[in-house]
Design an enzyme around this catalytic site. Structure first.
Site, PDB file in Angstrom:
ATOM      1  N   CYS A  44       0.827  -1.209   0.000  1.00 32.42           N
ATOM      2  CA  CYS A  44       0.000   0.000   0.000  1.00 32.42           C
ATOM      3  C   CYS A  44       0.864   1.263   0.000  1.00 32.42           C
ATOM      4  CB  CYS A  44      -1.002  -0.051   1.155  1.00 32.42           C
ATOM      5  SG  CYS A  44      -2.370   1.099   0.943  1.00 32.42           S
ATOM      6  N   HIS A  97      -3.651  -5.072   0.315  1.00 33.11           N
ATOM      7  CA  HIS A  97      -3.172  -5.570   1.608  1.00 33.11           C
ATOM      8  C   HIS A  97      -3.247  -7.099   1.678  1.00 33.11           C
ATOM      9  CE1 HIS A  97      -2.472  -1.883   3.944  1.00 33.11           C
ATOM     10  NE2 HIS A  97      -3.410  -1.355   3.174  1.00 33.11           N
ATOM     11  N   GLU A  99      -1.553  -9.061   3.516  1.00 33.66           N
ATOM     12  CA  GLU A  99      -1.446  -9.544   4.904  1.00 33.66           C
ATOM     13  C   GLU A  99      -2.825  -9.628   5.560  1.00 33.66           C
ATOM     14  OE1 GLU A  99      -1.023  -6.498   4.050  1.00 33.66           O
ATOM     15  OE2 GLU A  99      -1.980  -5.279   5.586  1.00 33.66           O
TER      16      GLU A  99
END
Ligand code: MN
Length: 239
Positions: free
Chosen positions: A104, A208, A210
């Site tokens: 990001c 994102h 994760e």
């Protein structure tokens, strides 16, 4: 031995912050996470010697002065102390050719570190219609598609030409300089992924992964797996 992975963190007036999902993604992928604070610029040479990989995490906006622009009214919060430590870490890790994953804001800063520019605000700076890139759905929700370029690291990980990602950004990459190439775009043309053609594993993603890993998203797990494999190779090569 597991690879040691530095993850940059956010700071406000009282605390350093990093979402737990970054730490969990590194642990689940076989790395040891180390959170890097701001204010340690003078020790970056020693820090990068200790690291086998670097993750530049998400956060607020990048200071436009870093790409020779003055702030537009739509610019959000900037954190100059974050920009400073992260750019210093990036310069050293790029020179050492140790693996970097920009997520990001980290993907945007990676582009700026190599001389690229950003849209300070994609809505006000684009005349063509653009998608909702700041989703209202929860972080694990995959709201828009990314079309993957053939022959890229990203394609080798995805093994498909289209994936679904989450989206929490109002800035985006504008000019992408060599040795970076665009490896993924949204349907509206917004750059969603980049990688270096001149390094072992330097990848930036606008979304994102994760957070998607919380839902066991297969592509996100393979992306972190491929990154950790590169970090392990780098660790073995150096030691
Ligand atoms: Mn997006």
């Amino acid at each position: 031995m597991k690879p040691t992975i530095g993850i940059t963190s956010n700071i406000d007036s009282t605390a350093h912050m990093l979402q737990n999902t970054y730490i969990q993604a590194v642990i689940a992928s076989g790395g040891i996470p180390f959170v890097i604070p701001t204010g340690v610029e003078s020790d970056v040479e020693q820090i990068t010697t200790l690291l086998d990989g670097l993750i530049i995490s998400g956060g607020g906006d990048v200071n436009p002065l870093l790409f020779n622009e003055e702030p537009l009214p739509q610019l959000g919060n900037v954190t100059p102390e974050r920009d400073s430590i992260e750019l210093e870490l990036l310069r050293h890790m790029l020179k050492l050719d140790k693996p970097i994953l920009g997520i990001c804001r980290g993907h945007q800063l990676l582009n700026v570190a190599l001389g690229g520019t950003l849209y300070q605000d994609i809505i006000s700076q684009n005349t063509n219609p653009i998608l909702q890139h700041n989703q209202n759905a929860k972080r694990e929700h995959q709201s828009h598609a990314v079309h993957i370029e053939k022959g890229t690291i990203l394609e080798s990980i995805a093994a498909t030409d289209k994936i679904l990602v989450n989206s929490f950004h109002h800035q985006a990459l504008k000019d992408v300089p060599s040795p970076l190439i665009v490896s993924g775009k949204a349907s509206d043309g917004i750059v969603e992924a980049i990688e270096s053609t001149n390094h072992h594993f330097v990848v930036g993603v606008q979304w994102h992964p994760e957070a998607l890993m919380q839902n066991a998203d297969q592509f996100s797990m393979r992306l972190f797996g491929a990154y950790m494999k590169a970090c392990t190779e780098s660790m073995i090569a150096v030691k």
